[in-house]
Design a protein around this motif. Structure first.
Motif, PDB file in Angstrom:
ATOM      1  N   GLY A 203      -1.520   6.961 -15.938  1.00  0.00           N
ATOM      2  CA  GLY A 203      -0.865   6.145 -16.825  1.00  0.00           C
ATOM      3  C   GLY A 203       0.739   6.939 -17.117  1.00  0.00           C
ATOM      4  N   ALA A 204       0.760   7.831 -16.004  1.00  0.00           N
ATOM      5  CA  ALA A 204       2.272   8.483 -16.464  1.00  0.00           C
ATOM      6  C   ALA A 204       3.228   7.996 -15.329  1.00  0.00           C
ATOM      7  CB  ALA A 204       2.227   9.864 -16.236  1.00  0.00           C
ATOM      8  N   ASN A 205       3.051   7.022 -14.621  1.00  0.00           N
ATOM      9  CA  ASN A 205       3.802   6.282 -13.450  1.00  0.00           C
ATOM     10  C   ASN A 205       4.390   7.349 -12.761  1.00  0.00           C
ATOM     11  OD1 ASN A 205       4.957   4.037 -12.607  1.00  0.00           O
ATOM     12  ND2 ASN A 205       7.033   4.150 -13.587  1.00  0.00           N
ATOM     13  N   GLN A 206       3.840   8.240 -12.218  1.00  0.00           N
ATOM     14  CA  GLN A 206       4.099   9.404 -11.257  1.00  0.00           C
ATOM     15  C   GLN A 206       4.241   8.828  -9.654  1.00  0.00           C
ATOM     16  OE1 GLN A 206       1.171  11.880 -12.920  1.00  0.00           O
ATOM     17  NE2 GLN A 206       2.671  13.442 -13.271  1.00  0.00           N
ATOM     18  N   THR A 207       5.226   9.405  -8.987  1.00  0.00           N
ATOM     19  CA  THR A 207       5.307   9.202  -7.547  1.00  0.00           C
ATOM     20  C   THR A 207       5.043  10.681  -6.774  1.00  0.00           C
ATOM     21  OG1 THR A 207       7.057   7.414  -7.854  1.00  0.00           O
ATOM     22  CG2 THR A 207       6.746   8.676  -5.904  1.00  0.00           C
ATOM     23  N   MET A 208       4.147  10.457  -6.229  1.00  0.00           N
ATOM     24  CA  MET A 208       3.869  11.581  -5.218  1.00  0.00           C
ATOM     25  C   MET A 208       4.434  11.390  -3.689  1.00  0.00           C
ATOM     26  SD  MET A 208       0.235  13.241  -3.973  1.00  0.00           S
ATOM     27  CE  MET A 208      -0.394  14.009  -5.482  1.00  0.00           C
ATOM     28  N   VAL A 209       4.907  12.452  -3.270  1.00  0.00           N
ATOM     29  CA  VAL A 209       5.274  12.457  -1.762  1.00  0.00           C
ATOM     30  C   VAL A 209       4.222  13.709  -0.982  1.00  0.00           C
ATOM     31  CG1 VAL A 209       7.047  13.028   0.021  1.00  0.00           C
ATOM     32  CG2 VAL A 209       7.618  11.680  -2.109  1.00  0.00           C
ATOM     33  N   VAL A 210       3.947  13.303   0.111  1.00  0.00           N
ATOM     34  CA  VAL A 210       3.082  14.277   0.768  1.00  0.00           C
ATOM     35  C   VAL A 210       3.771  14.461   2.250  1.00  0.00           C
ATOM     36  CG1 VAL A 210       0.542  14.584   2.005  1.00  0.00           C
ATOM     37  CG2 VAL A 210       1.071  13.297  -0.390  1.00  0.00           C
ATOM     38  N   SER A 211       4.085  15.831   2.771  1.00  0.00           N
ATOM     39  CA  SER A 211       4.410  15.953   3.945  1.00  0.00           C
ATOM     40  C   SER A 211       3.331  16.442   4.901  1.00  0.00           C
ATOM     41  CB  SER A 211       5.538  17.006   4.101  1.00  0.00           C
ATOM     42  OG  SER A 211       5.120  18.213   3.347  1.00  0.00           O
ATOM     43  N   GLY A 212       3.637  16.128   6.189  1.00  0.00           N
ATOM     44  CA  GLY A 212       2.235  16.468   6.974  1.00  0.00           C
ATOM     45  C   GLY A 212       1.117  15.606   6.485  1.00  0.00           C
ATOM     46  N   ALA A 213       1.620  14.138   6.418  1.00  0.00           N
ATOM     47  CA  ALA A 213       0.733  13.489   5.516  1.00  0.00           C
ATOM     48  C   ALA A 213      -0.456  12.910   6.611  1.00  0.00           C
ATOM     49  CB  ALA A 213       1.290  12.100   4.915  1.00  0.00           C
ATOM     50  N   ALA A 214      -0.213  12.691   7.700  1.00  0.00           N
ATOM     51  CA  ALA A 214      -1.232  12.205   8.629  1.00  0.00           C
ATOM     52  C   ALA A 214      -2.343  13.316   9.172  1.00  0.00           C
ATOM     53  CB  ALA A 214      -0.918  11.683   9.854  1.00  0.00           C
ATOM     54  N   GLY A 215      -2.102  14.668   8.632  1.00  0.00           N
ATOM     55  CA  GLY A 215      -2.901  15.878   9.107  1.00  0.00           C
ATOM     56  C   GLY A 215      -4.208  15.751   8.017  1.00  0.00           C
ATOM     57  N   ALA A 216      -4.920  16.982   8.418  1.00  0.00           N
ATOM     58  CA  ALA A 216      -6.247  17.005   7.644  1.00  0.00           C
ATOM     59  C   ALA A 216      -6.221  16.950   6.118  1.00  0.00           C
ATOM     60  CB  ALA A 216      -6.865  18.197   8.125  1.00  0.00           C
ATOM     61  N   CYS A 217      -5.508  17.820   5.904  1.00  0.00           N
ATOM     62  CA  CYS A 217      -5.101  17.868   4.399  1.00  0.00           C
ATOM     63  C   CYS A 217      -4.210  16.776   3.574  1.00  0.00           C
ATOM     64  CB  CYS A 217      -4.677  19.370   3.770  1.00  0.00           C
ATOM     65  SG  CYS A 217      -4.826  19.843   2.237  1.00  0.00           S
ATOM     66  N   GLY A 218      -3.168  16.546   4.421  1.00  0.00           N
ATOM     67  CA  GLY A 218      -2.345  15.630   3.910  1.00  0.00           C
ATOM     68  C   GLY A 218      -2.833  14.212   3.511  1.00  0.00           C
ATOM     69  N   SER A 219      -3.518  13.564   4.706  1.00  0.00           N
ATOM     70  CA  SER A 219      -4.256  12.556   4.696  1.00  0.00           C
ATOM     71  C   SER A 219      -5.101  12.364   3.391  1.00  0.00           C
ATOM     72  CB  SER A 219      -4.852  12.048   5.962  1.00  0.00           C
ATOM     73  OG  SER A 219      -5.789  13.043   6.161  1.00  0.00           O
ATOM     74  N   LEU A 220      -5.803  13.421   3.281  1.00  0.00           N
ATOM     75  CA  LEU A 220      -6.698  13.302   2.096  1.00  0.00           C
ATOM     76  C   LEU A 220      -5.872  13.458   0.648  1.00  0.00           C
ATOM     77  CD1 LEU A 220      -9.433  15.590   3.245  1.00  0.00           C
ATOM     78  CD2 LEU A 220      -9.673  13.304   3.270  1.00  0.00           C
ATOM     79  N   ALA A 221      -4.908  14.182   0.673  1.00  0.00           N
ATOM     80  CA  ALA A 221      -4.210  14.404  -0.480  1.00  0.00           C
ATOM     81  C   ALA A 221      -3.396  13.212  -1.108  1.00  0.00           C
ATOM     82  CB  ALA A 221      -3.026  15.407  -0.321  1.00  0.00           C
ATOM     83  N   GLY A 222      -2.799  12.549  -0.165  1.00  0.00           N
ATOM     84  CA  GLY A 222      -2.263  11.140  -0.739  1.00  0.00           C
ATOM     85  C   GLY A 222      -3.488  10.211  -1.229  1.00  0.00           C
ATOM     86  N   GLN A 223      -4.338  10.181  -0.613  1.00  0.00           N
ATOM     87  CA  GLN A 223      -5.613   9.234  -1.190  1.00  0.00           C
ATOM     88  C   GLN A 223      -5.909   9.771  -2.720  1.00  0.00           C
ATOM     89  OE1 GLN A 223      -8.324   7.797   1.617  1.00  0.00           O
ATOM     90  NE2 GLN A 223      -7.464   9.168   3.016  1.00  0.00           N
ATOM     91  N   ILE A 224      -6.225  10.994  -2.786  1.00  0.00           N
ATOM     92  CA  ILE A 224      -6.569  11.773  -3.926  1.00  0.00           C
ATOM     93  C   ILE A 224      -5.578  11.594  -5.142  1.00  0.00           C
ATOM     94  CG2 ILE A 224      -7.405  14.027  -5.018  1.00  0.00           C
ATOM     95  CD1 ILE A 224      -8.726  14.724  -2.231  1.00  0.00           C
ATOM     96  N   GLY A 225      -4.314  11.719  -4.710  1.00  0.00           N
ATOM     97  CA  GLY A 225      -3.405  11.473  -5.559  1.00  0.00           C
ATOM     98  C   GLY A 225      -3.168  10.208  -6.303  1.00  0.00           C
ATOM     99  N   LEU A 226      -3.752   9.104  -5.429  1.00  0.00           N
ATOM    100  CA  LEU A 226      -3.878   7.796  -6.241  1.00  0.00           C
ATOM    101  C   LEU A 226      -5.170   7.729  -7.046  1.00  0.00           C
ATOM    102  CD1 LEU A 226      -2.969   5.788  -3.140  1.00  0.00           C
ATOM    103  CD2 LEU A 226      -1.415   5.785  -5.079  1.00  0.00           C
ATOM    104  N   LEU A 227      -6.071   8.110  -6.438  1.00  0.00           N
ATOM    105  CA  LEU A 227      -7.736   8.321  -7.026  1.00  0.00           C
ATOM    106  C   LEU A 227      -7.199   9.042  -8.632  1.00  0.00           C
ATOM    107  CD1 LEU A 227     -10.025   8.911  -4.225  1.00  0.00           C
ATOM    108  CD2 LEU A 227      -9.802   6.850  -5.803  1.00  0.00           C
TER     109      LEU A 227
END
Length: 400
Positions: A203-227
């Motif tokens: 509910g804090a309306n936060q925006t996350m940016v992920v670099s290396g986003a298609a790699g092993a960790c980055g691809s998970l981090a973006g999804q987890i950020g949304l979750l």
């Protein structure tokens, strides 16, 4: 940590130093029991009681500022003894993991106090999964699936039973290799990094940016950020294909191809309210551009710095003076994140990751290369961005 619930411990994680594993001598064309230049029976492997295996050793070092190549590794024959000691387990390797941190292990000094460098002409090691073929440890039976952070890069191995853990394929719908990625240390790094250093709030309306986003960790981090509660997630990667995967498969709101697009301009457009959380996998110029877009009191999750691993710089690398001034003026946190500091949270966090995977809330991508002899090429490709998701080497089939 076990607390009577062994099934919770799905992976084994690195102790302060990589433990010694019993690797075995190599015989060129000599008969078992004799090595070149030595008298018969001077070898520690008894005649007539050996098994020929394949293994991969560090052939050469790329140099502190060099770019690693497949030629830095060498595949060769070795032997396993026919007999085992009490507490040991014979395993056949199924999957091996190659990861960016291994670049540091190729140097004479890894620059870390918790991971040792590989030695020249000795077998390399890392995350691995295998099946038990023989056991003299009561905790393991033939057919058990097991994993270790210190798995030797060889087709079969004799390991200390204390250094491996059972894994349950049903927790990841049979995808055993996920225990090297999304359900293993990679997934834990993404989840605990966000929870411990990202300060994400629903509910804090936060925006996350992920670099290396298609790699092993980055691809998970973006999804987890949304979750975990981010309202918007933007990924940065190096190809249009990767951008497409992030948005169409992983649920990212947008993605930037840093090789073809103006990162600063695109961040202005895609993050109109600024950046609140930055999951940093790459460092360098890209990270400097993201930091310039970050809001006051925002947070950097310092996961990796792959753009700097071929350079002789301290970890984490210092920011350029102008960027450091911005960070301080805006009170942006940038603390080193080490997942080993949160081992007490592994069991519950792993259960959460497995649940998301089974519910298809966490999508998993892997780039799989077949054959132990190709692990050097897989490592080289991963270090240059050739993978989408986790880079895995498939060594043998379960039913071999």
């Amino acid at each position: 940590m076990k607390q009577g619930r062994e099934w919770l411990r799905l992976c084994v994680f690195p102790p302060p130093a990589v433990p010694e594993i019993h690797f075995l001598c190599i015989f060129c064309s000599e008969k078992p029991g004799q090595r070149p230049g030595l008298e018969p029976d001077s070898c520690s492997i008894p005649a007539g009681g050996v098994m020929i295996i394949q293994r991969v050793v560090l052939n050469s070092r790329p140099g502190i500022n060099g770019v690693p190549s497949a030629e830095n590794f060498r595949t060769e024959e070795a032997t396993l003894p026919d007999k085992m000691s009490e507490g040991q387990v014979k395993v056949r390797t199924l999957y091996l993991s190659v990861d960016p941190y291994m670049r540091c292990r190729m140097n004479e000094d890894s620059g870390s106090d918790y991971i040792l460098p590989w030695k020249l002409s000795e077998v390399a090691s890392g995350g691995g999964i295998g099946i038990v073929e023989e056991s003299k440890e009561a905790c393991f039976s033939i057919g058990d699936f097991v994993t270790s952070f210190n798995w030797p890069w060889q087709t079969k191995a004799i390991l200390d039973g204390k250094q491996i853990e059972k894994i349950n394929p049903q927790l990841v719908d049979g995808h055993l290799s996920y225990f090297l990625g999304a359900a293993g240390l990679t997934g834990l790094t993404a989840l605990l990094g966000i929870r411990e250093k990202g300060h994400v709030t629903h509910g804090a309306n936060q925006t996350m940016v992920v670099s290396g986003a298609a790699g092993a960790c980055g691809s998970l981090a973006g999804q987890i950020g949304l979750l975990e509660g981010c309202s918007r997630v933007v990924g940065i990667c190096g190809t249009n294909e990767k951008c497409s995967v992030l948005v169409s498969e992983m649920g990212f709101d947008a993605a930037i191809n840093y090789k073809e697009e103006d990162v600063v301009q695109r961040l202005h457009v895609l993050c109109p309210d600024g950046v609140d959380v930055y999951f940093d996998n790459v460092g360098g110029d890209i990270s400097d551009k993201v930091i310039c877009q970050m809001n006051p009191n925002s947070h950097i999750i310092l996961c990796g710095q792959i753009s700097q691993y071929n350079k002789d710089v301290p970890y984490p690398p210092p920011l350029p003076p102008a960027i450091e001034e911005i960070r301080k003026a805006r009170n942006i946190t940038r603390e080193r994140f080490l997942v080993l500091n949160y081992m007490h949270k592994y069991p519950a966090s792993t259960v959460q990751l497995c649940q998301w995977i089974k519910e298809q809330k966490l999508k998993v991508r892997e780039t799989i290369v077949k054959g132990l002899e190709n692990i050097g090429a897989a490592f080289q490709s991963m270090m240059s961005g050739g993978n989408i998701g986790k880079q895995i080497v498939h060594v043998s089939d379960i039913s071999k």
